[in-house]
Design an enzyme around this catalytic site. Structure first.
Site, short mmCIF file in Angstrom:
data_model
loop_
_atom_site.label_atom_id
_atom_site.label_comp_id
_atom_site.label_asym_id
_atom_site.label_seq_id
_atom_site.Cartn_x
_atom_site.Cartn_y
_atom_site.Cartn_z
CB SER A 253 31.18 -45.62 -4.18
OG SER A 253 30.02 -45.73 -3.85
CE LYS A 254 32.15 -37.51 -7.60
NZ LYS A 254 33.01 -36.72 -6.95
NE ARG A 255 24.40 -42.32 -7.92
CZ ARG A 255 24.08 -41.17 -7.67
NH1 ARG A 255 24.92 -40.29 -7.49
NH2 ARG A 255 22.80 -40.82 -7.89
CD GLN A 256 26.14 -46.09 -0.74
OE1 GLN A 256 25.94 -46.13 0.69
NE2 GLN A 256 26.36 -47.33 -1.24
N GLY A 257 28.04 -40.25 -1.42
CA GLY A 257 28.43 -38.94 -0.72
C GLY A 257 29.78 -38.69 -1.21
#
Length: 479
Positions: A253-257
């Site tokens: 997911s975007k949240r982690q990179g």
RNA sequence: GGCCCCUUCGACUAGUGGUUAGGUCACCACCCUUUCACGGUGGUUGCACGGGUUCGAAUCCCGUAGGGGUCACCA
């Protein structure tokens, strides 16, 4: 005839997970001499992002994934954009209603919410309670005449076991009682994914559905739809790909990179490296070779060898691969990529000079960005000096020797790798010190850092005047 | 929570009853060397657990545990 499709929704950037799905479809099609189709699934008007299709096309082109049929090139089974096919979905939904395979549902969003809450409160899985499933023809007619908005839902048969074969997982079974009466046509007249997908796959004669594992649990709904339409004989084969994972093993997911292909492009990754890396996440032809060109991937690809378990998107290996690909590029190819970055930094250099920088840096670079980030001293005098190297090399003795060496440099008539090396070595010899005692402080004075290409070629490239000025300046300013 | 899927070094993986469990990235050491990088050599680390089946199991079966996905008028 093998016909596969990549079917993204145009909701913005291209996720690397989508990239891998597209790649596997592409490899599978090319490997078997089949047809690769692009279908734009834009049935959710609320999520549509302007320019997303153009961005998608640009991204696919950048990585070298091509299509034989699609919105831009057309084809026998178009249009390839779902919003242009709504009439088709509507008539198909009506047919299902007429054949009692689907029904009209007039429930409001509020009622649906209520029902879901109740079921959850009872510890039940939240499903539609099939409230409208058995309305009489008259009741339906009355509501329709009254203009009450409605959706069309699939009439899921009760008490059946639905089994299908998955090319990567084998037989998978679901009890029909666990399957919701899925909405097929929304009240705005647009189809849901499930309807549009099945209708299009059928009409576009798709032979294999290759998609992410997140679709595995909705596949029985699709199987049911093929049956309801009487298309069971031409149902495609399914292959559900293992997910790409964050380092914590959740869905990438975007949240982690970074997850957008565009992000990787901007960060200096080469398309060949990204493709190579992503291809080996969940599939492996041999386990001894790591570097594969697109053509090699095509010739080796086998859907049966796709793994079942999700794969962590580990960037270290991608970085390594990128450095491998950078080393394999010609200076001219790299020039094309590096030049815009150098210009963007406001440096003004000739192609010839920049190419020389590239040759010196090529082996020490992991990203295209490194050609400017770690090579700035080729374009401008260092603005700061690395502390660690300074402590170690900028001794009083070193400064003294450099101040003696400077006039010798100034007096040199020939300025190239060999002459510089000869000068430095003979001076070192005359002082009975190792050349290293000169080389390291020199590097620091000229580049500001303690690492980089060979000193002699570096000095040769930067040029005598500039080198002498930098030594002079360091002797004055560097304490 | 229901349903479904999955489980070999830290990561990506090879392996389909008999292997000293192999490769790559990362990491460590050494070599090469003016630094860094490259290259070379070597090394640390793994079959989730418990039961079976079998002469023999990472490989087959059954459990358990753990992880993930999915349960929208989103795809």
């Amino acid at each position: 005839m093998i016909r596969v499709r990549f079917a993204p929704s145009p909701t913005g950037f291209v996720h690397v997970g989508s990239l891998r799905t597209a790649l596997y479809n592409f490899l599978f099609a090319r490997h078997h001499g089949g047809v690769h189709i692009l279908r734009v699934e834009d049935t959710d008007r609320t999520r549509y992002v302007d320019g997303a299709v153009e961005n998608l096309l640009r991204t696919m082109e950048w990585v070298g994934i091509t299509f034989d049929e699609g919105p831009t090139q057309g084809g026998e089974y178009g249009p390839y954009t779902q919003s242009e096919r709504t009439e088709l979905y509507r008539t198909h939904a009506d047919t299902l209603v007429a054949n009692v395979k689907a029904y009209r549902c007039f429930c409001t969003a509020e009622r649906l919410d209520e029902v879901r809450k109740q079921m959850q409160a009872q510890g039940q899985p939240p499903m539609y309670d099939r409230h409208c499933r058995n309305l009489t023809t008259d009741e339906v007619k009355g509501k329709m005449d009254a203009g009450i908005p409605h959706v069309i839902r699939l009439r899921v048969p009760l008490g059946e076991t639905i089994t299908f074969n998955d090319l990567v997982r084998g037989d998978v079974s679901f009890e029909s009682k666990t399957i919701d009466d899925q909405v097929l046509l929304k009240s705005d007249g647009f189809p849901t994914y499930h309807l549009a997908n099945v209708v299009d796959d059928f009409h576009m004669k798709i032979s294999h559905v290759i998609r992410g594992e997140e679709w595995l649990s909705s596949t029985p709904k699709h199987v049911l739809l093929y049956r309801a339409f009487g298309w069971e004989d031409s149902m495609p084969k399914f292959a559900h790909l293992p997910l790409l994972l964050n380092p914590d093993r959740s869905k990438l997911s975007k949240r982690q990179g970074d997850v957008a292909v565009e992000d990787f492009r901007e960060k200096g990754y080469l398309p060949d490296a990204l493709i190579n890396f992503v291809a080996l996440l969940g599939w492996n032809p041999s386990a001894t070779e790591e570097i594969y060109s697109m053509n090699e991937l095509i010739s080796q690809f086998e859907i049966e060898k796709v793994n079942k378990a999700g794969a962590v998107f580990g960037k270290e290996k991608l970085d390594w691969m990128n450095s491998e690909y950078i080393r394999k590029k010609s200076p001219d190819e790299l020039l094309e990529m590096v030049k815009p970055l150098v210009i963007a930094r406001g440096y003004d250099v000739t192609d010839e000079y920049l190419k020389s920088v590239i040759v010196l840096m090529q082996e020490r670079t992991r990203s295209i960005l490194d050609f400017v980030d770690f090579s700035d001293y080729f374009f401008d005098a260092p603005k700061s000096f690395e502390e660690k190297s300074k402590l170690k090399n900028w001794t009083p003795e070193a400064k003294e020797r450099l101040s003696e060496l400077l006039p010798i440099f100034v007096a040199m008539t020939e300025w190239n790798h060999d002459s510089i090396e000869a000068t430095i070595r003979s001076y070192a010899e005359s002082k009975a010190i190792s050349a290293g005692k000169l080389i390291h402080p020199l590097r620091l004075a000229v580049s500001g850092v303690g690492m980089g290409p060979g000193l002699f070629e570096m000095l040769a490239l930067i040029g005598k005047n500039e080198v002498c000025e930098r030594i002079q300046s360091a002797l004055v300013n560097l304490v």
